[in-house]
Design an enzyme around this catalytic site. Structure first.
Site, mmCIF file in Angstrom:
data_model
loop_
_atom_site.group_PDB
_atom_site.id
_atom_site.type_symbol
_atom_site.label_atom_id
_atom_site.label_comp_id
_atom_site.label_asym_id
_atom_site.label_seq_id
_atom_site.Cartn_x
_atom_site.Cartn_y
_atom_site.Cartn_z
ATOM 1 N N GLY A 53 0.823 -1.224 0.099
ATOM 2 C CA GLY A 53 -0.100 0.003 0.097
ATOM 3 C C GLY A 53 0.881 1.252 -0.091
ATOM 4 N N CYS A 54 0.435 2.451 0.405
ATOM 5 C CA CYS A 54 0.969 3.548 0.352
ATOM 6 C C CYS A 54 2.331 3.479 1.288
ATOM 7 C CB CYS A 54 0.063 4.716 1.082
ATOM 8 S SG CYS A 54 0.868 6.357 1.086
ATOM 9 N N PHE A 55 3.379 3.990 0.474
ATOM 10 C CA PHE A 55 4.677 3.666 0.995
ATOM 11 C C PHE A 55 5.114 4.531 2.155
ATOM 12 C CE2 PHE A 55 6.892 5.541 -3.029
ATOM 13 C CZ PHE A 55 6.335 6.788 -2.647
ATOM 14 N N TRP A 56 4.481 5.508 2.545
ATOM 15 C CA TRP A 56 4.769 6.371 3.865
ATOM 16 C C TRP A 56 4.743 5.735 4.914
ATOM 17 C CZ3 TRP A 56 1.209 10.818 1.769
ATOM 18 C CH2 TRP A 56 1.662 11.601 0.721
#
Length: 213
Positions: A53-56
């Site tokens: 998912g979102c890599f942050w």
């Protein structure tokens, strides 16, 4: 509807954006760990690569672990060399948002990283994580050798049993040899350390790793 389907279907190689020859410039040192972002890394270090998912939020989940030397976010699994974030989000590079984890196997095991991977996102959603939809949000483990591939497959089977027992569906995680890793833009690196209240789409199923009997 066409736009949705386009974002959740991998492009053909001949459809992919051309990209560029030059790597993305990033800071020399990790904002949190204060270790060099780029190789060469200290002797004995190993590398893991995950898409979840979102890599942050994915990066933060790993930089907090003892034994992790450095983390970086980037793109992998597609066709476009050295893509930009905008290009990846277009769905026309084939890349996944990934986190690269360089770790000391004397302090933390690859299987411990795998447990964090499985429990920190929903690996049954295909080309999405919650409200984040697109090929860049697919679940993936990108392995660097046969031992990592074996451990990844074994951990998938273990976690699938736990998911099935809880009424969840089949894992859609791709487990493939690690493709080239391209660093994301510097403002994405350690984003949630730079912007503590920033968006984090990371969320697991709530199903814990099975305890050994």
């Amino acid at each position: 509807m066409f736009s949705f389907m386009r974002k959740t279907a991998m492009p053909r190689p001949d459809e992919a954006l051309p990209g560029r020859d030059k790597p993305m410039p990033v800071s020399e040192r990790h904002v949190v760990l204060n270790t060099p972002m780029k190789p060469p890394y200290p002797e004995g270090m190993e590398t893991a690569l995950f898409g979840m998912g979102c890599f942050w939020g994915a990066e933060r989940a790993f930089w907090q672990l003892p034994g992790v030397h450095v983390t970086a976010v980037g793109y992998a699994g597609g066709y476009t060399p050295h893509p930009t974030y905008k290009e990846v989000c277009s769905g026309m590079t084939g890349h996944n948002e990934v986190v690269q984890v360089v770790f000391d196997p004397q302090r933390i095991r690859y299987q411990d990283l795998l447990k964090v991977f499985w429990q920190s996102h929903d690996p049954t959603q295909g080309m999405r994580q919650g409200n984040d939809v697109g090929t860049q949000y697919r679940s993936g483990i990108y392995t660097h050798d046969d031992d990592q591939a074996r451990q990844a497959a074994e951990s998938r089977d273990v976690y699938q049993q736990a998911l099935t027992a809880s009424g969840r569906g089949a894992i859609t995680t791709e487990i493939v040899p690690a493709p080239p890793f391209y660093f994301a833009e510097d403002d994405h690196q350690q984003y949630l350390a730079k912007v503590p209240g920033g968006y984090c789409g990371l969320g697991g199923t709530g199903i814990p790793w099975p305890q050994a009997s």
